[in-house]
Design an enzyme around this catalytic site. Structure first.
Site, PDB file in Angstrom:
ATOM      1  N   HIS A 290       0.814  -1.216   0.000  1.00 26.89           N
ATOM      2  CA  HIS A 290       0.000   0.000   0.000  1.00 26.89           C
ATOM      3  C   HIS A 290       0.850   1.269   0.000  1.00 26.89           C
ATOM      4  O   HIS A 290       1.896   1.355   0.640  1.00 26.89           O
ATOM      5  CB  HIS A 290      -0.917   0.016   1.221  1.00 26.89           C
ATOM      6  CG  HIS A 290      -0.165   0.048   2.529  1.00 26.89           C
ATOM      7  ND1 HIS A 290       0.250   1.217   3.123  1.00 26.89           N
ATOM      8  CD2 HIS A 290       0.259  -0.952   3.327  1.00 26.89           C
ATOM      9  CE1 HIS A 290       0.885   0.945   4.246  1.00 26.89           C
ATOM     10  NE2 HIS A 290       0.914  -0.358   4.401  1.00 26.89           N
ATOM     11  N   ASP A 291       0.419   2.227  -0.791  1.00 26.95           N
ATOM     12  CA  ASP A 291       1.007   3.562  -0.848  1.00 26.95           C
ATOM     13  C   ASP A 291       2.432   3.592  -1.393  1.00 26.95           C
ATOM     14  O   ASP A 291       3.115   4.614  -1.262  1.00 26.95           O
ATOM     15  CB  ASP A 291       0.975   4.238   0.533  1.00 26.95           C
ATOM     16  CG  ASP A 291      -0.442   4.344   1.077  1.00 26.95           C
ATOM     17  OD1 ASP A 291      -1.232   5.115   0.499  1.00 26.95           O
ATOM     18  OD2 ASP A 291      -0.758   3.642   2.055  1.00 26.95           O
TER      19      ASP A 291
END
Length: 214
Positions: A141-142
């Site tokens: 994520h991210d």
């Protein structure tokens, strides 16, 4: 609608991409390989997977219905080839994502990216143009992978990692959360990255340390 595809390259990565195309077509896509391009002076057969091998990209000038993928594994040659295609013929690039890849709906992938089988890209990741992710990688994520970043097989990125333009991560490298890997840096195979890596730096080992030249 059939996508008419030209690969820049006729080596191992090109063969992996063609296998991915076959799987995509078996699941309902319509992608037809038209030709492959190799640089003048390189040894190559006259055909690749039954399609012609072309030495001069200008042979495709004016063919506005073609899409291109650069099938070169190293970041710098991939960047040079993409620039040559854009400047010579205004090429349009497309991405190839193996159907075995898991992509989070909130993630975004740039044109020309190649993501091969059994990899995963989770939530809110951002992948730039011409990124290459080899089989068995995790992009959490991210994460942000800038243009031409390259993950070799089995690389695992924890969350909030940023990989700079043209950086190369070797097979089995692991990166802990919130690390920054600079542009054109090289991370050795099996390295465990727990500190930021400066642009252009080469690191290796567990924990990863800069390569010292003697």
């Amino acid at each position: 609608m059939t996508v008419r595809l030209v690969l820049y390259g006729a080596g191992a990565l090109a063969r992996e991409i063609v296998d991915a195309l076959e799987r995509l077509n078996a699941q309902g896509s319509s992608i037809a390989l038209q030709a492959s391009i190799v640089d003048p002076g390189l040894e190559a057969p006259e055909t690749f997977r039954g399609r012609p091998v072309v030495r001069d990209v200008r042979a495709f000038a004016g063919a506005d219905d073609l899409h291109f993928v650069v099938a070169l594994g190293e970041p710098e040659p991939r960047a040079r080839a993409a620039a040559h295609l854009r400047e010579a013929i205004g090429a349009r690039f497309t991405s190839i994502i193996d159907p075995g890849v898991l992509i989070g709906g909130s993630s975004r992938i740039g044109a020309g990216a190649v993501i091969l089988g059994h990899s995963s890209v989770t939530a809110d990741a951002r992948l730039g143009e011409h990124v290459l992710i080899n089989p068995g990688c995790t992009v959490a994520h991210d994460d942000v992978l800038e243009d031409f970043a390259t993950l070799s097989p089995g690389v695992h990125l924890a969350g909030h990692v940023r990989v700079g333009e043209g950086a190369f991560l070797g097979t089995g490298a692991c990166v802990i959360p919130k690390i920054r890997i600079g542009a054109r840096a090289v991370v050795g195979a099996g390295a465990v990255v727990i500190r930021n890596v400066a642009p252009g730096q080469t690191v290796f080992g567990n924990p990863a340390r800069p390569l010292r030249r003697v």
